[in-house]
Scaffold this active site. Structure first.
Site, mmCIF file in Angstrom:
data_model
loop_
_atom_site.group_PDB
_atom_site.id
_atom_site.type_symbol
_atom_site.label_atom_id
_atom_site.label_comp_id
_atom_site.label_asym_id
_atom_site.label_seq_id
_atom_site.Cartn_x
_atom_site.Cartn_y
_atom_site.Cartn_z
ATOM 1 N N SER A 186 39.245 31.820 67.826
ATOM 2 C CA SER A 186 40.295 32.850 68.050
ATOM 3 C C SER A 186 39.672 34.169 67.805
ATOM 4 O O SER A 186 40.190 35.415 68.548
ATOM 5 C CB SER A 186 41.172 32.718 66.693
ATOM 6 O OG SER A 186 40.660 32.431 65.532
ATOM 7 N N HIS A 214 43.342 28.298 71.355
ATOM 8 C CA HIS A 214 43.320 29.861 72.257
ATOM 9 C C HIS A 214 42.894 28.999 73.725
ATOM 10 O O HIS A 214 42.481 29.548 74.176
ATOM 11 C CB HIS A 214 42.283 30.937 71.751
ATOM 12 C CG HIS A 214 42.894 31.249 69.792
ATOM 13 N ND1 HIS A 214 43.632 32.086 70.363
ATOM 14 C CD2 HIS A 214 42.634 31.152 69.530
ATOM 15 C CE1 HIS A 214 44.163 32.726 69.424
ATOM 16 N NE2 HIS A 214 43.903 31.790 67.972
ATOM 17 N N LYS A 245 51.308 30.089 71.041
ATOM 18 C CA LYS A 245 50.343 30.776 72.022
ATOM 19 C C LYS A 245 50.954 31.169 73.224
ATOM 20 O O LYS A 245 51.509 32.304 73.825
ATOM 21 C CB LYS A 245 49.061 30.590 71.975
ATOM 22 C CG LYS A 245 48.311 30.829 69.498
ATOM 23 C CD LYS A 245 47.427 30.255 69.574
ATOM 24 C CE LYS A 245 47.398 31.224 67.494
ATOM 25 N NZ LYS A 245 46.659 30.139 67.422
#
Ligand code: PLP
Length: 404
Positions: A186, A214, A245
């Site tokens: 990240s 991610h 996300k």
């Protein structure tokens, strides 16, 4: 006051003063508008370059529509843990969709990536077992390792040889072995050497657990993540990903074999002892996966924007770490300089967050810029203007522990 009793208020004041002295006190910034490339903070409009909303789905009306329809049908709350009061249709539908998308037998929803990681590692390992963890793994993986009470072995970031030596040294020890890693890290935006980790896991009878927080929505032929991108789906036993996300919702999942999922339903304490996600969130997440899969132009667009911004920031004299996802770590090195730069960007209307220890190693403080598919070329111009010429042009080259 009793002499032996700690003075709580004084201790809190001293702790906060300590953070102030180290310029490490963090504060919350209130946003008064919906998420988007621009947000309203303190009555000003700022260009937001700090969210993980890579595909610009948080504010997509199709997600809100899916949630509204589910609210009408199912109401707001799940009412209890899924094992206690029954497990609602939208959760099961989303789990089937995730398993199909990831190409696994089954999947299980968790209330967040944090819940997924702490619950899964602690369900799989215990005292007498060993968990191997990359030095830059996310805090939730670290806490999962600690909570498991297994022996923890931390290998230097992405150093496959070091991990091999550790596994070799432990080869005669009894107990299970679990190797855990982020797929895309990240803070540095670099990728784990997953193929080599699969080889090692297989050679040593270990299981590999990969956190795709991610990479979900961004990499892989259908946006499933780095494991799918590398064609390693059959070799990674535990595939974790998040819905909050790039998918713009909330929650997380673990995908794997039917048996693994059955075990987690029974043993993952962060699944068993918590109220399930609101069904409307599950319904919205299913729509988000559909969009991520069927609109690949979203990930292509944000990746192209990030590549362009990286190139232009470097040309302007800044050190930007490489990577395929729209995370741009602009290295500064020193804490105070990083926060001064963050303040300068903020004054110029660009909200890019300064990242300091303990989130990153000492001496590698940075501005972490992230882009979304809703940013455009004008936004890149604004970001570049706010940064101005960097240390590589002005002759003040940053000394950092990270190589670019
Ligand atoms: C954000 C993140 C998590 C936690 O996920 P949440 O759903 O936000 O709790 C876990 N692992 C990694 C690598 C992350 O970046």
């Amino acid at each position: 006051m009793h002499d032996d009793n700690p003075d709580w208020p004084a201790w809190i004041e001293a702790s906060l003063a300590d953070l102030d002295r180290q310029t490490r006190r963090r504060v919350l910034r209130r946003i008064d508008s919906a998420r988007g490339p621009r947000v309203r903070i303190d009555g000003r409009e700022l260009l937001l370059c700090a969210s993980n909303d890579y595909l610009a789905l948080t504010a997509d009306p199709r997600l809100a529509d899916a949630a509204r329809a589910a609210l009408g049908q199912w109401g707001m709350g799940a009412g209890a843990s899924r094992l206690i009061s029954g497990s609602m249709g939208p959760h099961h539908e989303l789990e089937s969709r995730i398993a199909e998308w990831k190409g696994t037998e089954a999947a299980l929803l968790f209330n967040s990536g944090w819940h997924a990681n702490v619950g899964t590692i602690a369900a799989l390992c215990g005292p007498g077992d060993r968990v191997y963890s990359d030095a830059l793994n996310h805090a939730s993986l670290i806490d999962g390792c600690r909570l498991s009470r297994a022996e923890i072995r931390v290998w230097p970031h992405r150093d496959v040889e070091a991990l091999a030596a550790m596994l070799e040294a432990d080869a005669r020890q009894p107990g299970r072995r679990l190797i855990v890693t982020d797929s895309v890290f990240s803070m540095d935006a670099d990728e784990a050497p997953l193929a080599a980790l699969c080889d090692l896991a297989e050679r040593h009878g270990a299981w590999l657990m990969v956190d795709e927080a991610h990479a979900t929505g961004l990499l892989g032929p259908r946006g499933q993540g780095l494991v799918a991108d590398l064609g390693l789906g059959d070799r990674v036993a535990v595939q974790m990903g998040t819905l909050g996300k790039a998918l713009g919702c909330f929650g997380a999942y673990v995908a794997g074999s039917r048996a693994l999922i059955e075990l987690l339903v029974n043993r993952a304490r962060s699944f068993v002892f918590t109220t399930a996600l609101p069904p409307a969130v599950a319904a919205a997440a299913q729509t988000a996966i559909d969009i991520a899969e069927h609109e690949p132009e979203r990930r292509r667009r944000v990746q192209a924007l990030a590549a362009e911004l990286r190139k232009r920031l470097r040309a302007q004299g800044w050190t930007v770490l490489p990577g395929r996802v729209p995370i741009l770590p602009v290295l500064v090195g020193d804490d105070a300089e990083t926060m001064a730069l963050a303040a300068r960007l903020y004054a110029a209307g660009v909200f890019g967050v300064g990242i300091r220890p303990p989130t990153v190693p000492e001496g590698t403080s940075r501005i972490r810029l992230t882009l979304t598919a809703a940013h455009d070329e004008h936004d890149l111009d604004a970001i570049l203007a706010a940064f101005g010429p960097g240390p590589n042009l002005t002759g003040r080259v940053a000394e950092t522990g990270v190589s670019s």
